[in-house]
Scaffold this active site. Structure first.
Site, PDB file in Angstrom:
ATOM      1  N   ASP A  88       1.408 -17.379 -73.945  1.00  0.00           N
ATOM      2  CA  ASP A  88       1.622 -18.510 -73.268  1.00  0.00           C
ATOM      3  C   ASP A  88       0.319 -17.997 -72.065  1.00  0.00           C
ATOM      4  O   ASP A  88       0.447 -16.739 -72.033  1.00  0.00           O
ATOM      5  CB  ASP A  88       2.523 -18.915 -72.772  1.00  0.00           C
ATOM      6  CG  ASP A  88       3.452 -19.851 -73.451  1.00  0.00           C
ATOM      7  OD1 ASP A  88       2.745 -20.707 -74.484  1.00  0.00           O
ATOM      8  OD2 ASP A  88       4.931 -19.673 -73.128  1.00  0.00           O
ATOM      9  N   ARG A 137       9.074 -35.006 -84.171  1.00  0.00           N
ATOM     10  CA  ARG A 137       9.571 -34.009 -82.423  1.00  0.00           C
ATOM     11  C   ARG A 137       8.539 -33.709 -81.594  1.00  0.00           C
ATOM     12  O   ARG A 137       7.475 -33.914 -81.844  1.00  0.00           O
ATOM     13  CB  ARG A 137       9.609 -32.712 -83.520  1.00  0.00           C
ATOM     14  CG  ARG A 137       9.910 -31.500 -82.685  1.00  0.00           C
ATOM     15  CD  ARG A 137      10.334 -29.817 -82.998  1.00  0.00           C
ATOM     16  NE  ARG A 137      10.388 -28.915 -81.470  1.00  0.00           N
ATOM     17  CZ  ARG A 137       9.792 -28.318 -81.288  1.00  0.00           C
ATOM     18  NH1 ARG A 137       8.560 -28.416 -82.017  1.00  0.00           N
ATOM     19  NH2 ARG A 137      10.357 -27.422 -80.630  1.00  0.00           N
ATOM     20  N   HIS A 177       1.169 -17.306 -81.186  1.00  0.00           N
ATOM     21  CA  HIS A 177       0.523 -17.542 -79.606  1.00  0.00           C
ATOM     22  C   HIS A 177       1.079 -16.896 -78.227  1.00  0.00           C
ATOM     23  O   HIS A 177       2.477 -17.051 -78.243  1.00  0.00           O
ATOM     24  CB  HIS A 177      -0.250 -19.139 -79.167  1.00  0.00           C
ATOM     25  CG  HIS A 177       1.184 -19.633 -78.727  1.00  0.00           C
ATOM     26  ND1 HIS A 177       1.335 -20.363 -79.840  1.00  0.00           N
ATOM     27  CD2 HIS A 177       0.933 -20.229 -77.960  1.00  0.00           C
ATOM     28  CE1 HIS A 177       2.254 -21.722 -78.630  1.00  0.00           C
ATOM     29  NE2 HIS A 177       1.749 -21.321 -77.854  1.00  0.00           N
ATOM     30  N   HIS A 204       5.043 -16.928 -80.342  1.00  0.00           N
ATOM     31  CA  HIS A 204       5.412 -17.984 -80.890  1.00  0.00           C
ATOM     32  C   HIS A 204       4.521 -18.741 -81.102  1.00  0.00           C
ATOM     33  O   HIS A 204       3.439 -19.406 -81.865  1.00  0.00           O
ATOM     34  CB  HIS A 204       6.367 -18.404 -79.574  1.00  0.00           C
ATOM     35  CG  HIS A 204       6.226 -18.962 -78.496  1.00  0.00           C
ATOM     36  ND1 HIS A 204       4.962 -18.296 -77.321  1.00  0.00           N
ATOM     37  CD2 HIS A 204       5.613 -21.027 -78.277  1.00  0.00           C
ATOM     38  CE1 HIS A 204       4.952 -18.869 -76.668  1.00  0.00           C
ATOM     39  NE2 HIS A 204       5.004 -20.459 -76.558  1.00  0.00           N
TER      40      HIS A 204
END
Length: 348
Positions: free
Chosen positions: A232, A296, A230, A286
């Site tokens: 941002d 994480r 996607h 990304h």
């Protein structure tokens, strides 16, 4: 003044798309979260810099905010890569550590407790799955918590008698990141040769949001993904990641892993900057992968104009390629069309 929280009232999600998987009790990856590996979506294609490959180490620019030629460094990185590591940024490492620690505290809560802070179907803030989920054929190995303004409303539900530390840490971080984002925005605008008259809200009235991302340890990380590819939505994104997981897509390179650099933050930008720069600064595609051992955490800070403000290519832009619209209008288009949103407002 409106915030991102009010931008989705007219485009609500289905409740099933808001509620993340109960990772606490999940021992195997369910079929709903298994992504088929295809030519266009290679889950195993992780380009990792090796210790003896100096070229791979230097792929993504590392920029010292105090460098005398920082405007040129940032401008070149934005035009060529769309992402860079930022050092000497002024955010104390102790504060970054506290933010990640509080995020882990939140995501370590029992599932039924986290669901008490579930965001509404037509809202943006609180606990929940990523907004991209309705556009995907499979679900994500991810849970998030979005803060816009004070986090006290949701934090007091999660910790009725012990939410002050969480709120203080997040609010301090937001304040410092807002100052950093303004500094970066000014440097980017200088590179774009934008006049002082055009700055307006772009420097003094910007809003922000803080997204805490959780990617729990996964029993079969090669079968699923944390965040699907996607771009941002907003203006500037400043990311803290203490563990490997972020990847960007670059023509000629494929998927490149953005390995953490001690003391550095990762900076990229969203679709609103694409509009303002008339396509000179294009948001980087990304995604995030998961691992089998570690839980994480990443922390993404977003800067954006007030939702009722108008955005359009800067006046200096010759042949504007995007139509003028408000931030709210763009976010509504994004909520309906996701990665095709820029195409919708492109001038034919």
């Amino acid at each position: 003044m409106g915030t991102v929280s009010g931008a989705y009232k007219d485009v609500p999600m289905r409740l099933k798309h808001v509620i993340p998987l109960d990772f606490e009790s999940t021992k195997v990856v369910p079929e709903s979260h298994i992504w088929p590996e295809t030519e266009n979506f290679p889950l195993s294609d992780r380009v990792l810099p090796s210790d003896d490959d100096e070229k791979s180490k230097s792929w993504i620019p590392v920029i010292d905010l105090m460098a005398p030629n920082v405007v040129e460094l940032i401008g070149h990185a934005c035009e060529t890569w769309g992402i860079f590591h930022l050092t000497n940024h002024g955010i104390p490492s102790s504060l970054i550590h506290d933010v990640e620690s509080q995020a882990r505290r939140l995501f370590s809560l029992p599932t039924e407790q986290k669901l008490k802070a579930l965001r509404s179907a037509d809202g943006a803030t609180g606990y929940g799955a990523a907004r991209m989920v309705p556009f995907l054929t499979k679900y994500l190995w991810h849970e998030g918590f979005l803060i816009a303004g004070s986090p006290i409303e949701h934090a007091s539900v999660l910790w009725p008698h012990d939410h002050k530390t969480f709120c203080d840490v997040m609010e301090t971080y937001q304040k410092m990141m807002n100052s950093l984002a303004h500094q970066l925005l000014l440097l980017m605008l200088k590179w774009l040769e934008v006049s002082e008259d055009e700055l307006n809200w772009k420097l003094s009235m910007s809003q922000d949001a803080l997204l805490l991302n959780s990617f729990p340890a996964c029993p079969d990380p090669k079968s699923t993904i944390g965040l699907a590819p996607h771009t941002d939505s907003l203006l500037i994104t400043i990311l803290h990641q203490s563990q490997e997981g972020l990847q960007i897509f670059r023509d000629g390179f494929g998927w490149v892993t953005v390995s953490p650099i001690e003391g550095a933050l990762v900076v990229n930008f969203g679709n609103l900057m694409d509009i303002l720069s008339n396509g000179k600064f294009s948001g980087i595609l990304h995604r995030a992968f998961v691992n089998q051992i570690r839980h994480r955490i990443s922390v993404a800070y977003f800067c954006y104009p007030p939702i009722d403000s108008q955005v359009a290519p800067f006046a200096k832009s010759e042949c504007p390629i995007y139509s003028s619209l408000t931030v709210k209008e763009y976010l509504e288009i994004r909520a309906k069309h996701m990665e095709d949103a820029l195409s919708v407002i492109k001038i034919k």
